[in-house]
Write a protein that holds these residues in place. Structure first.
Motif, PDB file in Angstrom:
ATOM      1  N   UNK A   9       0.832  -1.202   0.000  1.00 34.97           N
ATOM      2  CA  UNK A   9       0.000   0.000   0.000  1.00 34.97           C
ATOM      3  C   UNK A   9       0.865   1.250   0.000  1.00 34.97           C
ATOM      4  N   UNK A  10       1.976   1.209   0.729  1.00 35.93           N
ATOM      5  CA  UNK A  10       2.873   2.364   0.751  1.00 35.93           C
ATOM      6  C   UNK A  10       3.518   2.578  -0.615  1.00 35.93           C
ATOM      7  N   UNK A  51       4.444 -12.711  -4.423  1.00 39.46           N
ATOM      8  CA  UNK A  51       4.672 -12.209  -5.778  1.00 39.46           C
ATOM      9  C   UNK A  51       4.064 -10.824  -5.977  1.00 39.46           C
ATOM     10  N   UNK A  52       2.970 -10.537  -5.292  1.00 41.23           N
ATOM     11  CA  UNK A  52       2.312  -9.235  -5.451  1.00 41.23           C
ATOM     12  C   UNK A  52       3.221  -8.085  -5.040  1.00 41.23           C
ATOM     13  N   UNK A  53       4.111  -8.327  -4.084  1.00 36.22           N
ATOM     14  CA  UNK A  53       5.061  -7.299  -3.659  1.00 36.22           C
ATOM     15  C   UNK A  53       5.983  -6.923  -4.811  1.00 36.22           C
ATOM     16  N   UNK A  54       6.541  -7.912  -5.476  1.00 38.27           N
ATOM     17  CA  UNK A  54       7.461  -7.650  -6.588  1.00 38.27           C
ATOM     18  C   UNK A  54       6.717  -7.066  -7.786  1.00 38.27           C
ATOM     19  N   UNK A  63       7.425  -3.509  -9.748  1.00 42.14           N
ATOM     20  CA  UNK A  63       7.690  -3.458 -11.187  1.00 42.14           C
ATOM     21  C   UNK A  63       6.760  -2.493 -11.906  1.00 42.14           C
ATOM     22  N   UNK A  64       5.642  -2.143 -11.285  1.00 43.24           N
ATOM     23  CA  UNK A  64       4.708  -1.199 -11.886  1.00 43.24           C
ATOM     24  C   UNK A  64       5.062   0.255 -11.594  1.00 43.24           C
ATOM     25  N   UNK A  98      14.860 -13.979 -11.034  1.00 40.18           N
ATOM     26  CA  UNK A  98      13.664 -14.753 -11.372  1.00 40.18           C
ATOM     27  C   UNK A  98      12.400 -13.908 -11.231  1.00 40.18           C
ATOM     28  N   UNK A  99      12.377 -13.034 -10.209  1.00 39.75           N
ATOM     29  CA  UNK A  99      11.215 -12.174  -9.995  1.00 39.75           C
ATOM     30  C   UNK A  99      11.160 -11.031 -11.004  1.00 39.75           C
ATOM     31  N   UNK A 100      12.283 -10.757 -11.655  1.00 37.56           N
ATOM     32  CA  UNK A 100      12.292  -9.722 -12.683  1.00 37.56           C
ATOM     33  C   UNK A 100      12.232  -8.306 -12.140  1.00 37.56           C
TER      34      UNK A 100
END
Length: 398
Positions: A212-213, A240-243, A247-248, A276-278
């Motif tokens: 959220x931050x 995965x949502x953190x990475x 990335x966004x 791997x997480x990109x």
């Protein structure tokens, strides 16, 4: 000395002699902008023309431009300013981006910040007025090169000599997200852009609302690079949502790992995992030493200004509970005082909700030393270790 005013140029001489900070492509573009844009419309708005007399070559690695303008070092820049050969210093807005300690450069040669101007080369120049308005006094520039804030005051590593005093925070301490959102939007009233925003702690990955931050910062300052500063102990447990959230964000956003000895054998695993997480990332050299500069005695000598001028932390502008300061110490000293029953000053912060506050007032205040600075000594490096249990003053104080 002839100087530029906020609205008009004082008419003491026919033109203003200027040094340009840096010697890269942005510095060269600044000169072309001044010659082909600013100077052509200056008289129309009652402003004097500006004559570029030198590049201040701070890196000593950039090739000499083929424009016949001299390239000078800091000693020569100091001499030219002191003797009146140069009146002002100009900085391209692109060169003002990022975590660079401009104040140390300027203070080291005795340059008055009132004689520094940012040239906003990223603006839209649709009218002659917009061209002359691109020259902005240092204190009035509505861009911060750097901002950091805590989303956890506590940590899972407990390093001795941590000046955030995270090892002394014995229960979880997170900011209130709604309050922080309000504070960040309040900051936006004074600073339109921030080049680099670092989210840290303590250990920021301890905060369950970290995504959220990240999203909040990206919405309020969409052009900012966002760095998550972590010791990486929890990194491989993050969803995965953190990475994906990182990335966004704006180009250049990602993860910065402060590497400590306990993670030294995990470097290859961390790199493979992040690849791997990109997600973009950087890893510090191993922090085998920590800088200790805390003392309990107040300095009364006149070295305070010099000490502040060379302090590597004063550019770490920190946002905390509705206030902003030149570094984190106004906000973290409370933990030291509470644990050891001491009374080190907790001053130095500017309340963003203060009446009649302006960008200029904020920048002026965070460019000056404060009482807390008197309790910082010349830093001494010592071996990294975790704090004793219970912690002793030796973990923190020279």
């Amino acid at each position: 000395m002839s100087t530029l005013g906020n609205d008009t140029l004082q008419e003491e001489k026919e033109m203003i002699n200027a040094i340009v900070f840096g010697q890269n492509i942005y510095s060269q573009y600044l000169i072309k902008f001044m010659e082909n844009g600013y100077n052509k419309v200056a008289n129309e708005f009652g402003k004097e023309t500006i004559h570029i007399i030198a590049y201040w070559n701070i890196s000593h690695s950039d090739p000499l431009p083929e424009d016949g303008i001299a390239s000078i070092d800091s000693n020569k820049a100091k001499e030219m300013i002191e003797t009146g050969q140069a009146d002002i210093l100009l900085i391209a807005s692109q060169n003002y981006a990022g975590q660079q300690d401009f104040l140390s450069f300027f203070f080291s040669i005795g340059l008055d910040l009132d004689n520094i101007y940012i040239v906003d080369l990223e603006s839209e120049f649709s009218t002659p007025k917009s061209i002359v308005d691109a020259l902005i006094p240092y204190y009035s520039f509505r861009r911060l090169p750097y901002l950091e804030f805590h989303i956890a005051d506590h940590c899972n590593l407990n390093c001795a000599n941590c000046e955030h005093y995270s090892g002394l925070v014995k229960t979880p301490v997170f900011p209130d997200f709604a309050k922080f959102s309000q504070d960040l939007n309040r900051l936006k009233l004074f600073f339109d852009e921030i080049s680099l925003i670092r989210i840290l702690g303590g250990e920021p990955l301890l905060n369950p609302e970290i995504e959220d931050y990240i999203k909040l910062v990206g919405s309020v300052y969409p052009n900012a690079m966002i760095h998550i500063v972590t010791n990486a102990l929890l990194l491989q447990k993050m969803p995965d949502s953190f990475f994906d959230t990182l990335k966004n964000c704006h180009d250049g956003s990602g993860i910065w790992i402060s590497l400590y000895p306990v993670m030294n054998d995990k470097i290859d695993d961390l790199k493979s995992f992040l690849n791997e997480k990109g997600v973009a990332y950087g890893i510090s050299d191993i922090n085998s030493t920590f800088r200790k500069q805390q003392k309990l005695e107040r300095s009364d000598d006149e070295s305070l200004i010099k000490k502040f001028n060379t302090c590597f932390q004063k550019g770490c502008v920190n946002l905390y509970d509705g206030k902003i300061a030149a570094c984190f110490l106004p906000f973290t000293t409370k933990y030291f005082n509470q644990y050891f029953n001491e009374s080190l000053p907790e001053d130095g912060a500017v309340d963003l909700y203060e009446e009649c506050l302006t960008t200029e007032i904020i920048r002026q205040r965070i460019s000056k030393p404060f009482e807390r600075c008197r309790y910082c000594a010349e830093p001494v490096d010592g071996p990294w270790h975790t704090i004793h249990n219970p912690s002793t003053l030796d973990d923190w104080v020279l």
